[in-house]
Design a protein around this motif. Structure first.
Motif, PDB file in Angstrom:
ATOM      1  N   GLN A  59       0.812  -1.236   0.208  1.00 59.29           N
ATOM      2  CA  GLN A  59       0.006   0.170  -0.138  1.00 59.29           C
ATOM      3  C   GLN A  59       0.947   1.123   0.052  1.00 59.29           C
ATOM      4  OE1 GLN A  59      -3.478   0.220  -0.008  1.00 59.29           O
ATOM      5  NE2 GLN A  59      -4.126  -1.661   0.649  1.00 59.29           N
ATOM      6  N   GLY A  60       1.799   1.232  -0.683  1.00 57.83           N
ATOM      7  CA  GLY A  60       2.810   2.357  -0.754  1.00 57.83           C
ATOM      8  C   GLY A  60       3.270   2.783   0.565  1.00 57.83           C
ATOM      9  N   GLY A  61       3.702   1.973   1.368  1.00 61.63           N
ATOM     10  CA  GLY A  61       4.360   2.248   2.669  1.00 61.63           C
ATOM     11  C   GLY A  61       3.412   3.151   3.651  1.00 61.63           C
ATOM     12  N   LYS A  62       1.981   3.067   3.425  1.00 58.24           N
ATOM     13  CA  LYS A  62       1.237   3.710   4.394  1.00 58.24           C
ATOM     14  C   LYS A  62       1.099   2.949   5.442  1.00 58.24           C
ATOM     15  CE  LYS A  62      -1.345   6.052   0.772  1.00 58.24           C
ATOM     16  NZ  LYS A  62      -2.595   6.321  -0.118  1.00 58.24           N
ATOM     17  N   ASN A  63       0.442   3.685   6.546  1.00 55.13           N
ATOM     18  CA  ASN A  63       0.103   3.164   7.940  1.00 55.13           C
ATOM     19  C   ASN A  63      -1.044   1.988   7.718  1.00 55.13           C
ATOM     20  OD1 ASN A  63       2.225   3.881   9.929  1.00 55.13           O
ATOM     21  ND2 ASN A  63       1.058   6.145   9.930  1.00 55.13           N
ATOM     22  N   LEU A  64      -0.887   0.802   8.338  1.00 52.47           N
ATOM     23  CA  LEU A  64      -1.748  -0.255   7.920  1.00 52.47           C
ATOM     24  C   LEU A  64      -2.583  -0.775   9.205  1.00 52.47           C
ATOM     25  CD1 LEU A  64       0.080  -2.358   5.206  1.00 52.47           C
ATOM     26  CD2 LEU A  64      -1.648  -0.558   4.820  1.00 52.47           C
ATOM     27  N   VAL A  65      -3.935  -1.235   9.100  1.00 51.88           N
ATOM     28  CA  VAL A  65      -4.490  -1.675  10.198  1.00 51.88           C
ATOM     29  C   VAL A  65      -5.196  -3.134   9.732  1.00 51.88           C
ATOM     30  CG1 VAL A  65      -6.666  -1.438  11.671  1.00 51.88           C
ATOM     31  CG2 VAL A  65      -5.245   0.550  10.939  1.00 51.88           C
ATOM     32  N   ARG A  67      -6.309  -2.841   5.539  1.00 51.52           N
ATOM     33  CA  ARG A  67      -6.522  -1.742   5.170  1.00 51.52           C
ATOM     34  C   ARG A  67      -5.512  -0.394   5.514  1.00 51.52           C
ATOM     35  NH1 ARG A  67     -12.336  -0.027   6.164  1.00 51.52           N
ATOM     36  NH2 ARG A  67     -11.726   0.021   8.489  1.00 51.52           N
ATOM     37  N   THR A  68      -5.500   0.772   4.991  1.00 46.55           N
ATOM     38  CA  THR A  68      -4.683   1.695   5.407  1.00 46.55           C
ATOM     39  C   THR A  68      -5.430   2.280   6.547  1.00 46.55           C
ATOM     40  OG1 THR A  68      -6.024   3.325   3.929  1.00 46.55           O
ATOM     41  CG2 THR A  68      -3.936   2.113   2.846  1.00 46.55           C
ATOM     42  N   LEU A  69      -4.715   3.056   7.310  1.00 47.96           N
ATOM     43  CA  LEU A  69      -5.261   3.858   8.476  1.00 47.96           C
ATOM     44  C   LEU A  69      -6.353   4.904   8.140  1.00 47.96           C
ATOM     45  CD1 LEU A  69      -5.331   4.126  11.613  1.00 47.96           C
ATOM     46  CD2 LEU A  69      -3.488   5.953  11.223  1.00 47.96           C
ATOM     47  N   GLY A  70      -6.198   5.145   6.791  1.00 39.46           N
ATOM     48  CA  GLY A  70      -7.074   6.323   6.509  1.00 39.46           C
ATOM     49  C   GLY A  70      -8.287   5.729   6.138  1.00 39.46           C
ATOM     50  N   GLU A  71      -8.196   4.563   5.512  1.00 38.34           N
ATOM     51  CA  GLU A  71      -9.678   3.839   5.178  1.00 38.34           C
ATOM     52  C   GLU A  71     -10.206   3.186   6.182  1.00 38.34           C
ATOM     53  OE1 GLU A  71      -8.368   1.714   0.787  1.00 38.34           O
ATOM     54  OE2 GLU A  71      -7.662   0.673   2.775  1.00 38.34           O
ATOM     55  N   PHE A  72      -9.603   2.933   7.412  1.00 41.09           N
ATOM     56  CA  PHE A  72     -10.170   2.534   8.642  1.00 41.09           C
ATOM     57  C   PHE A  72     -10.682   3.643   9.412  1.00 41.09           C
ATOM     58  CE2 PHE A  72      -9.558   2.056  13.685  1.00 41.09           C
ATOM     59  CZ  PHE A  72      -9.964   0.683  13.550  1.00 41.09           C
ATOM     60  N   MET A  73     -10.134   4.965   9.101  1.00 43.78           N
ATOM     61  CA  MET A  73     -10.829   6.124   9.920  1.00 43.78           C
ATOM     62  C   MET A  73     -11.902   6.959   8.983  1.00 43.78           C
ATOM     63  SD  MET A  73      -7.574   7.550  11.754  1.00 43.78           S
ATOM     64  CE  MET A  73      -7.872   9.101  11.005  1.00 43.78           C
TER      65      MET A  73
END
Length: 183
Positions: free
Chosen positions: A86-92, A111-117
């Motif tokens: 995921q491009g090195g993004k923070n993941l959950v 998922r990315t943290l952004g998707e989670f939030m």
């Protein structure tokens, strides 16, 4: 800050510091005035959205208030960035099923943290605080969640509101105990 929130705070007599006020503190103050109490677990601490990069550690059990609810939270395990994913993004890693399908097609997702939030309105993020927590235990939790995502993605038919939901999944990854924390 949203001018509507400032107006609500003023009407309910909740003190605010103007445009720099913490919207969640104002919302909680307003809810308390109306007799609505925040059901954030006592063992959780809020994380300022702007401080996510420095506040969250790999293996933390995180929760986000679901849209339009003062009492429901969605839980996951923060695993941080993974090289090449995921491009090195923070993941959950979380356990999630669609309301439309009665959650019977629940899956363990990465998922990315952004998707989670991504919830409508103001996202409110918190992290569970566990007694005797160590970096090794958090790393174990992250590795366990990632392993479950890799080996057990499809959990069709396993979801159960009272015994096998996102809270139970994340708590089990952190403690290896099936314990419901938000009663």
């Amino acid at each position: 800050m949203n001018s509507l929130m400032l107006l609500v705070a003023k009407i309910l007599g909740v003190k605010s510091e103007g445009a720099d006020s913490d919207v969640f503190a104002l919302m909680e103050g307003a809810m308390n005035v109306m007799g609505i109490h925040n059901l954030l677990p006592q063992s959780a601490r809020r994380v300022d959205i702007a401080e996510v990069a420095t506040e969250l550690l790999s293996g933390d059990q995180i929760l986000i208030r679901t849209a339009g609810s003062n009492e429901r939270f969605h839980h996951g395990i923060f695993v941080g960035p993974i090289s090449g994913v995921q491009g090195g993004k923070n993941l959950v890693v979380d356990f999630w099923g669609s309301q439309d399908a009665g959650k019977q097609e629940a899956k363990i997702r990465l998922r990315t943290l952004g998707e989670f939030m991504a919830v409508p309105g103001w996202p409110e993020l918190a992290v569970m605080c566990w007694d005797s927590d160590t970096p090794e235990l958090r790393e174990f939790s992250a590795a366990l969640a990632l392993g479950l995502h890799r080996d057990l993605q499809d959990c069709s038919g396993l979801y159960h509101l009272l015994g096998r939901n996102c809270d139970h999944f994340a708590t089990w990854c952190r403690t290896l105990r099936n314990r419901h924390i938000c009663s």
